[in-house]
Design an enzyme around this catalytic site. Structure first.
Site, PDB file in Angstrom:
ATOM      1  CE  LYS A  37       2.459   4.686   8.457  1.00  0.00           C
ATOM      2  NZ  LYS A  37       1.218   5.120   8.733  1.00  0.00           N
ATOM      3  CG  ASP A  81       5.975   3.281   0.602  1.00  0.00           C
ATOM      4  OD1 ASP A  81       6.488   3.979   1.507  1.00  0.00           O
ATOM      5  OD2 ASP A  81       4.742   3.228   0.203  1.00  0.00           O
ATOM      6  CE1 TYR A  86      -3.545   2.504   0.447  1.00  0.00           C
ATOM      7  CE2 TYR A  86      -2.375   3.308   2.439  1.00  0.00           C
ATOM      8  CZ  TYR A  86      -3.424   3.621   1.545  1.00  0.00           C
ATOM      9  OH  TYR A  86      -4.082   4.699   1.707  1.00  0.00           O
TER      10      TYR A  86
END
Length: 427
Positions: A265, A237, A142
């Site tokens: 994050k 990613d 994702y």
């Protein structure tokens, strides 16, 4: 009546589904989501005043636990100077310098406000740099909710991708090819057939959104070789794995240098911040230097940068990652032992401060293997643990996260709850 129930009913009147991100709605496990009011260290408390051991950590950022004193102090200091300026600040330079120091593949970096922004912008940059359109991604990875990334595999090896969300035009999906994670033969065949069309391959080197699934060293090495051979860019990613599995991210563990990296994050310390960066010659194609446009009013927000900088500095303490790894290993080993003592088919995996739980005999290597595990067992497991005050991700397709504040006492409490849970599931 529970305040959680009341708040959920109230939320559904003005918020679609009652939540601002789908997994929070507990759709895959059922029941009423917990509305959290406060947090400290490895715990948070819901609207009914119940305390939970937190193993989602805001989906990764809270590697220091909630309300770390040094991070809090940095944010409070920044707060007194202003919330947002829309102009450059020295702190943005410090953040960029810190990221470039800690992640050697990144020579220049652009700050943004979310992981989706980072991946979306990295892909646009890759297309602008190469002059090509096709993107390769992998099932189960994702990369945010940009149109070109909400794509599933077509019916054949090289068929056009299909949108996984309404509102994504098929014309956009046709520029994305979706392959199976860790499938070397399929990857080689794809590059042999359409390698000269490929602008970039984007991959989670350690996936966290089909549960925790590692890229094999052979798979990631082949990706690097094929991208170099065919003039495509390799994008890692690491929004989730960056600074979570090691100080230099998954690329440091594997010894592989991507052309571009996406971070998020942890670099915001729990506040909205992300980044993408890589080789200087590629980054030079971004506006205002180049023709690839990207902008953001809140990019480099002073509060988020303060939180992120304070977090990154704390992560460089001696033995930080050794301690984090040891705590995560203790948790996963204890869960596996508790399950096996109860006669359950169960396995775990962990890397740094990330972990995965699977109702399967062996850790999975692809989305298909995760899907073939006994997903029916996850729902009662989740609810038994939640009732015992342990909050795991409310989905069998999400990784879990340990913070440095998850000490032996916290983990022992978790394992005691797990032993009772596995015993109950076998009755």
């Amino acid at each position: 009546m529970s305040r959680n129930h009341d708040l959920f009913a109230r939320a559904q009147k003005t918020i679609p589904g009652g939540v601002n991100s789908p997994v929070r709605a507990f759709c895959s496990v059922g029941g009423t989501p917990c509305f959290i009011e406060r947090a400290l260290g490895p715990h948070f408390w819901d609207a009914d005043g119940k305390r939970y051991i937190d193993y989602i950590g805001s989906w990764g950022p809270m590697i220091l636990g909630h309300l770390d004193a040094q991070v809090l102090a940095a944010v409070q200091t920044a707060l007194t100077r202003g919330f947002s300026f829309g102009t450059p600040t020295e702190a943005e330079i410090e953040m960029a310098e810190e990221i470039c120091k800690l992640v050697p593949s990144i020579e220049q970096v652009r700050l943004v406000s979310s992981g989706t922004e980072a991946t979306m912008s990295a892909l646009r940059l890759a297309r602008g740099f190469t002059g090509r359109h096709r993107i390769i991604k992998f099932s189960g990875c994702y990369h945010g909710h940009a149109d070109s990334l909400l794509i599933k595999a077509g019916s054949g090896l090289l068929s056009f991708g299909q949108p996984t969300s309404a509102g994504v035009p098929e014309a956009i999906a046709q520029h994305t090819t979706v392959l199976e994670y860790n499938n070397l033969a399929q990857l080689s065949e794809t590059f042999a057939s359409i390698g000269e069309e490929i602008a970039a391959v984007i991959v989670e080197p350690i996936a966290g959104n089909m549960n925790l699934v590692r890229g094999t060293p052979e798979f990631l090495r082949l990706l690097r070789e094929l991208c170099t051979q065919h003039g495509a860019l390799l994008i890692f990613d690491e929004v989730m794995s960056g600074f979570r599995v090691a100080l230099g991210g998954a690329q440091a563990l594997y010894g592989i240098t991507p052309d571009l990296s996406c971070l998020g994050k942890i670099i915001g310390g729990g506040m909205p911040a992300a980044a993408f960066g890589g080789r200087r010659d590629i980054m030079a194609h971004l506006a205002p230097l180049g023709a690839v446009y990207q902008a953001g009013t809140l990019a480099g927000n002073p509060l988020a940068v303060a939180a992120g900088l304070a977090t990154l500095k704390r992560l460089q303490a001696p033995n930080f990652y050794d301690q984090l790894e040891a705590r995560t290993a203790r948790l996963t080993a204890g869960l596996t032992q508790a399950a096996h003592e109860a006669g359950m088919t169960f396995s775990t995996d962990h890397v740094g401060g990330m972990f995965g739980l699977y109702f399967a005999a062996h850790r999975p290597t692809s989305l298909a293997e995760v899907s073939h595990s006994n997903l029916d067992n996850f729902k009662p497991f989740f609810h038994h643990m939640l009732a015992a005050g342990v909050y795991f991700a409310p989905s069998a397709y999400e990784a879990g996260f340990v913070s440095i504040t998850h000490d032996d006492t916290v983990i022992d409490t978790t394992l005691a709850a797990a032993r009772m849970t596995f015993a109950a599931l076998q009755r």
